[in-house]
Design an enzyme around this catalytic site. Structure first.
Site, short mmCIF file in Angstrom:
data_model
loop_
_atom_site.label_atom_id
_atom_site.label_comp_id
_atom_site.label_asym_id
_atom_site.label_seq_id
_atom_site.Cartn_x
_atom_site.Cartn_y
_atom_site.Cartn_z
N LEU A 259 0.83 -1.20 0.00
CA LEU A 259 0.00 0.00 0.00
C LEU A 259 0.87 1.25 0.00
O LEU A 259 0.53 2.26 -0.64
CB LEU A 259 -0.94 0.01 1.22
CG LEU A 259 -1.84 1.24 1.31
CD1 LEU A 259 -2.78 1.33 0.11
CD2 LEU A 259 -2.63 1.22 2.61
N TYR A 260 1.98 1.20 0.72
CA TYR A 260 2.90 2.34 0.71
C TYR A 260 3.32 2.67 -0.72
O TYR A 260 3.27 3.82 -1.16
CB TYR A 260 4.14 2.03 1.56
CG TYR A 260 5.27 3.02 1.39
CD1 TYR A 260 5.15 4.32 1.87
CD2 TYR A 260 6.45 2.65 0.75
CE1 TYR A 260 6.18 5.23 1.71
CE2 TYR A 260 7.49 3.56 0.58
CZ TYR A 260 7.35 4.85 1.06
OH TYR A 260 8.36 5.75 0.89
N ALA A 261 3.71 1.63 -1.48
CA ALA A 261 4.11 1.83 -2.88
C ALA A 261 2.95 2.40 -3.69
O ALA A 261 3.14 3.28 -4.54
CB ALA A 261 4.58 0.52 -3.47
#
Length: 457
Positions: A259-261
């Site tokens: 999700l960070y990416a």
């Protein structure tokens, strides 16, 4: 002789009238005091009601929520009324803001650095100030990791006349106020919810910071006159499941592994939109595993150092096909040079008052070291520097969003602004260990590493 007139009745009458007047005066004074008290009380109640409705109490839903800790969020009241001991909007606060952001060199920049109390942000702020640019920091000092480390960075920056406003990206009123006070020429946007694995625990924090916070900053920047040029931190994580090596800016980035990416990739698409519609000059920088002094405690090199010194075991990942996990570790000084190079070559935004006047610059660059190193090699270097053997626990990499390998192609950054990393992992870790043992007051085996770092300084 005639008898003098009797005045006793007249005097008594005057005394009586005087008494009546005093009595009425006292009653009027008492009545006025009661009325004034009631009016004051009513005004106070109205003000309390107003602030309760418009500015709710501090919540636990700030931009960044930390692992295993409650996040102390910032409401408008906390961020927009107080910064340190200075009242936001007051004469003293504005003086600090202007002084910090005023350049000291001819044609110097006036830069708003978001995430200025963070790892990369603090180093970039110092480098900009050292060369004569004006720097104003913005940070919400959340406790995703130890806030005392962020405050220590803040103290370091304050010694160099850099003021950090304690505020949140999602506080539009505060950002607008900052742009009212200072005509920033550039924004170096480094504030973000970092960390790949933590996204599985608190996904909302990534959306609030990396997407909503970024949009809020762009909304304020687009309306500014003049519009600033913006350099911002994307991430090497956007390459996700890409199998091409080394990673090039031309490679696909539509397969995020975390999700960070995904939020960083969304940031790149949002940047494209604001560039296209509003004429904002935007440059995204894809950082590759930045490390060094004053680093982040949630990074492997940092907590490996801590655990090795404390005699705790460390987890070393291998891929599902039993290959070593490797990272393109990039020393902080090299990244700072890249950030300043991007700022120096950023063209002016072309919009005014929220309206685009012409095509604007839109760029994205890798900032890496170009030399991937297996994590096992990282541990071996730390063992030598710390004079202590690590208790290694080799396990298969869990499916938590991490990727097995990163490798930066920096040809484009070298071509456009001369980016050329010069620090190998062993040299960079020596400097990190020297800082670590000094900062945490460790006086045992690391003395050898400190001596080596002193010799290389």
């Amino acid at each position: 002789m005639p008898t003098p007139p009797d005045t006793s009745k007249t005097m008594k009458l005057e005394r009586y009238n005087s008494y009546i007047r005093k009595l009425h005066s006292t009653k009027m004074l008492n009545a006025s005091s009661k009325f004034l008290f009631r009016v004051t009380l009513l005004i106070a109640l109205v003000l309390i009601l107003f602030f309760t409705i418009n500015y709710p109490p501090l919540s636990d839903n700030g931009i960044h929520a930390p692992p295993l800790h409650r996040h102390h969020g910032h409401s408008f009241l906390s961020t927009s009324l107080f910064s340190g001991s200075s009242l936001v909007g007051g004469a003293s606060w504005e003086k600090q803001v202007r002084h910090s952001s005023t350049p000291r060199r001819l044609n110097g920049f006036s830069v708003l650095v978001t995430g200025a109390a963070g790892f990369v942000g603090s180093h970039c702020s110092l480098a900009l100030k050292k060369r004569g640019d004006g720097v104003l920091g913005l940070d919400n000092f959340n406790d995703y990791y130890d806030p005392s480390l962020k405050r220590a960075r803040q103290n370091l920056l304050s010694k160099h006349q850099i003021f950090i406003v304690d505020g949140d990206l999602n506080d539009a009123a505060l950002l607008t106020k900052l742009f009212d006070v200072v005509p920033f020429t550039h924004i170096l946007h480094l504030a973000a919810q970092a960390g790949v694995r933590y996204a599985m625990q608190n996904p909302q924090s990534y959306v609030r910071s990396n997407i909503a916070g970024f949009v809020n900053l762009l909304e304020v920047a687009k309306a500014a006159n003049p519009q600033p040029a913006i350099v911002w931190a994307s991430s090497s994580s956007v390459y996700g499941l890409n199998t091409e090596n080394p990673f090039s800016e031309r490679d696909r980035t539509d397969q995020p592994a975390s999700l960070y990416a995904a939020t960083k990739k969304a940031g790149e698409e949002i940047a494209h939109t604001y560039n296209h519609i509003y004429g904002l000059s935007l440059t995204g920088l894809r950082f590759f595993t930045v490390y060094g002094p004053w680093g982040r405690p949630d990074m492997a090199y940092f907590f490996f150092t801590k655990d090795i010194l404390q005699g705790k075991s460390i987890d070393i990942y291998k891929t599902h096909n039993q290959k070593e996990v490797a990272r393109d570790f990039t020393y902080i000084d090299d990244v700072v040079k890249g950030c300043l190079g991007a700022l120096d070559t950023a063209e002016k935004s072309t919009g005014s008052g929220g309206k685009k006047k012409g095509p604007a610059q839109l760029r994205v660059y890798n900032l890496g070291n170009t030399s991937p190193v297996p994590v096992g090699r990282l541990v071996s270097i730390l063992e030598g520097l710390l004079g202590t053997k690590a208790k290694k626990h080799v396990i298969t990499m869990p499916r938590n969003g991490d990727v097995p390998y990163t490798h930066a192609n920096v040809t484009l950054a070298y071509k456009d602004f001369g980016y050329k990393p010069t620090t190998d992992l062993a040299s960079g870790l020596r400097k990190f260990v020297k800082w670590y043992v000094n900062y945490y007051g460790i006086e045992s085996k690391p003395s050898k590493a400190t001596q080596r770092a002193d010799e290389s300084s």
